[in-house]
Write a protein that holds these residues in place. Structure first.
Motif, short mmCIF file in Angstrom:
data_model
loop_
_atom_site.label_atom_id
_atom_site.label_comp_id
_atom_site.label_asym_id
_atom_site.label_seq_id
_atom_site.Cartn_x
_atom_site.Cartn_y
_atom_site.Cartn_z
N LEU A 297 50.57 -1.79 34.26
CA LEU A 297 49.20 -1.95 34.73
C LEU A 297 49.14 -2.55 36.14
CD1 LEU A 297 47.65 -3.32 31.41
CD2 LEU A 297 47.71 -0.96 32.20
N ILE A 298 49.96 -3.55 36.39
CA ILE A 298 50.00 -4.20 37.71
C ILE A 298 51.41 -4.02 38.26
CG2 ILE A 298 49.79 -6.35 39.01
CD1 ILE A 298 47.86 -7.34 36.81
N ARG A 299 51.50 -3.30 39.37
CA ARG A 299 52.80 -3.01 39.97
C ARG A 299 53.01 -3.90 41.19
NH1 ARG A 299 53.48 2.91 40.14
NH2 ARG A 299 53.79 2.48 37.93
N THR A 300 54.23 -4.41 41.34
CA THR A 300 54.61 -5.24 42.48
C THR A 300 55.10 -4.36 43.61
OG1 THR A 300 55.27 -7.04 41.01
CG2 THR A 300 56.11 -7.11 43.27
N ALA A 301 54.58 -4.59 44.81
CA ALA A 301 55.13 -3.98 46.03
C ALA A 301 55.88 -5.13 46.70
CB ALA A 301 54.01 -3.46 46.92
N HIS A 302 57.18 -5.22 46.46
CA HIS A 302 57.99 -6.37 46.87
C HIS A 302 57.79 -6.72 48.34
CE1 HIS A 302 60.00 -6.88 43.06
NE2 HIS A 302 60.12 -5.56 42.99
N GLY A 303 57.51 -8.00 48.55
CA GLY A 303 57.31 -8.52 49.90
C GLY A 303 55.96 -8.19 50.50
N ILE A 304 55.14 -7.40 49.79
CA ILE A 304 53.84 -6.99 50.34
C ILE A 304 52.69 -7.52 49.50
CG2 ILE A 304 52.38 -5.02 50.99
CD1 ILE A 304 55.02 -3.41 51.29
N GLY A 305 52.65 -7.13 48.23
CA GLY A 305 51.54 -7.53 47.38
C GLY A 305 51.60 -6.84 46.03
N PHE A 306 50.43 -6.47 45.52
CA PHE A 306 50.32 -5.93 44.16
C PHE A 306 49.28 -4.82 44.13
CE2 PHE A 306 51.60 -10.31 44.10
CZ PHE A 306 52.72 -10.28 43.28
N ARG A 307 49.48 -3.93 43.17
CA ARG A 307 48.52 -2.83 43.01
C ARG A 307 48.25 -2.61 41.53
NH1 ARG A 307 49.06 3.54 44.23
NH2 ARG A 307 46.91 4.02 43.77
N PHE A 308 46.98 -2.42 41.20
CA PHE A 308 46.59 -2.09 39.83
C PHE A 308 46.76 -0.58 39.68
CE2 PHE A 308 43.97 -1.44 36.13
CZ PHE A 308 44.24 -2.57 35.38
N VAL A 309 47.63 -0.16 38.76
CA VAL A 309 48.00 1.26 38.66
C VAL A 309 47.49 1.95 37.40
CG1 VAL A 309 50.00 1.06 40.17
CG2 VAL A 309 50.27 0.69 37.70
N ALA A 310 46.92 1.23 36.47
CA ALA A 310 46.41 1.86 35.26
C ALA A 310 45.18 2.69 35.58
CB ALA A 310 46.05 0.79 34.22
N GLU A 311 44.93 3.69 34.76
CA GLU A 311 43.72 4.49 34.92
C GLU A 311 42.51 3.63 34.57
OE1 GLU A 311 41.55 8.40 33.03
OE2 GLU A 311 43.72 8.24 32.88
N VAL A 312 41.52 3.65 35.45
CA VAL A 312 40.31 2.85 35.27
C VAL A 312 39.12 3.79 35.17
CG1 VAL A 312 38.80 1.11 36.31
CG2 VAL A 312 41.28 0.91 36.54
N VAL A 313 38.30 3.55 34.17
CA VAL A 313 37.04 4.27 34.03
C VAL A 313 35.95 3.30 34.42
CG1 VAL A 313 35.47 5.44 32.44
CG2 VAL A 313 37.95 5.69 32.18
N GLN A 314 35.18 3.72 35.39
CA GLN A 314 34.08 2.87 35.86
C GLN A 314 32.79 3.63 35.66
OE1 GLN A 314 34.34 1.81 39.96
NE2 GLN A 314 32.38 0.78 39.96
N PRO A 315 32.07 3.32 34.59
CA PRO A 315 30.80 4.00 34.38
C PRO A 315 29.88 3.76 35.57
CG PRO A 315 31.36 2.64 32.49
CD PRO A 315 32.34 2.32 33.58
N SER A 316 29.13 4.76 35.92
CA SER A 316 28.18 4.59 37.03
C SER A 316 27.19 3.51 36.67
CB SER A 316 27.42 5.89 37.28
OG SER A 316 28.31 6.91 37.60
N THR A 317 26.78 2.76 37.69
CA THR A 317 25.73 1.79 37.48
C THR A 317 24.44 2.58 37.34
OG1 THR A 317 26.88 0.14 38.76
CG2 THR A 317 24.54 -0.21 38.43
N VAL A 318 23.78 2.44 36.21
CA VAL A 318 22.60 3.23 35.93
C VAL A 318 21.40 2.31 35.88
CG1 VAL A 318 21.51 4.73 34.23
CG2 VAL A 318 23.97 4.86 34.60
N SER A 319 20.36 2.70 36.59
CA SER A 319 19.10 1.98 36.51
C SER A 319 18.08 2.88 35.82
CB SER A 319 18.58 1.60 37.89
OG SER A 319 19.44 0.71 38.50
N PHE A 320 17.31 2.31 34.94
CA PHE A 320 16.27 3.10 34.31
C PHE A 320 15.13 2.16 33.94
CE2 PHE A 320 19.39 1.98 31.12
CZ PHE A 320 18.63 1.46 30.08
N ALA A 321 14.02 2.74 33.56
CA ALA A 321 12.83 1.96 33.28
C ALA A 321 12.57 1.89 31.79
CB ALA A 321 11.63 2.58 33.99
N LEU A 322 12.19 0.73 31.32
CA LEU A 322 11.81 0.52 29.93
C LEU A 322 10.32 0.20 29.89
CD1 LEU A 322 14.75 -1.79 28.81
CD2 LEU A 322 14.46 0.64 28.32
#
Length: 156
Positions: A98-123
């Motif tokens: 899920l989190i990969r090390t780039a040695h000497g540089i930093g880190f990257r999140f490599v897992a597949e991420v689903v980000q539902p759209s932010t939805v606005s609606f009226a009630l």
């Protein structure tokens, strides 16, 4: 822009889903299979930073700037937070699924991420005391849009 007073706007929270986890930004909560997990604030912030920037490596300098607000910290402090982040999401430094090390540089999140759209609606909502009646819809208006404010000739 006209506002239809008969409805209350509602927005869905920003939630990132990966593996069996959900990172809920608005609630500051990490859930595994729907159950909230105890996560230290810096670990949550690190997960958020990595997930929001998952398309690239996040440098150690960026992590220090965002998580520690630019304070001087050791590499071992960064490593400790990364290790804690990996542990809470079931990853480790060997697997790096899920989190990969780039040695000497930093880190990257490599897992597949689903980000539902932010939805606005009226009630639908009830009128507030002293507000007066809420406007009605006129059947001949386009797509049933509200007739608000009422027409000046007194028709609705």
């Amino acid at each position: 822009m006209e506002i239809d007073r008969r409805f209350t706007l509602w927005s869905r929270a920003m939630i990132f889903q990966f593996a069996r986890f959900e990172l809920d930004i608005d609630r500051v909560e990490l859930r595994a299979d729907g159950v909230a997990l105890a996560v230290e604030p810096q670990v949550f912030a690190l997960l958020r930073l990595l997930i929001e920037n998952r398309n690239r490596v996040v440098t150690k300098n960026e992590i220090v700037a965002q998580i520690w607000k630019g304070r001087i910290v050791s590499d071992s402090a960064i490593s400790s937070r990364v290790k804690s982040a990996r542990q809470v999401i079931g990853d480790d430094g060997q697997t790096q699924a899920l989190i990969r090390t780039a040695h000497g540089i930093g880190f990257r999140f490599v897992a597949e991420v689903v980000q539902p759209s932010t939805v606005s609606f009226a009630l639908p909502r009830e009128p507030v005391s002293g507000e007066g009646p809420l406007p009605s819809r006129h059947p001949s208006s386009p797509r049933g849009s509200p007739m608000w404010p009422p027409a000046k000739n007194g028709t609705t």
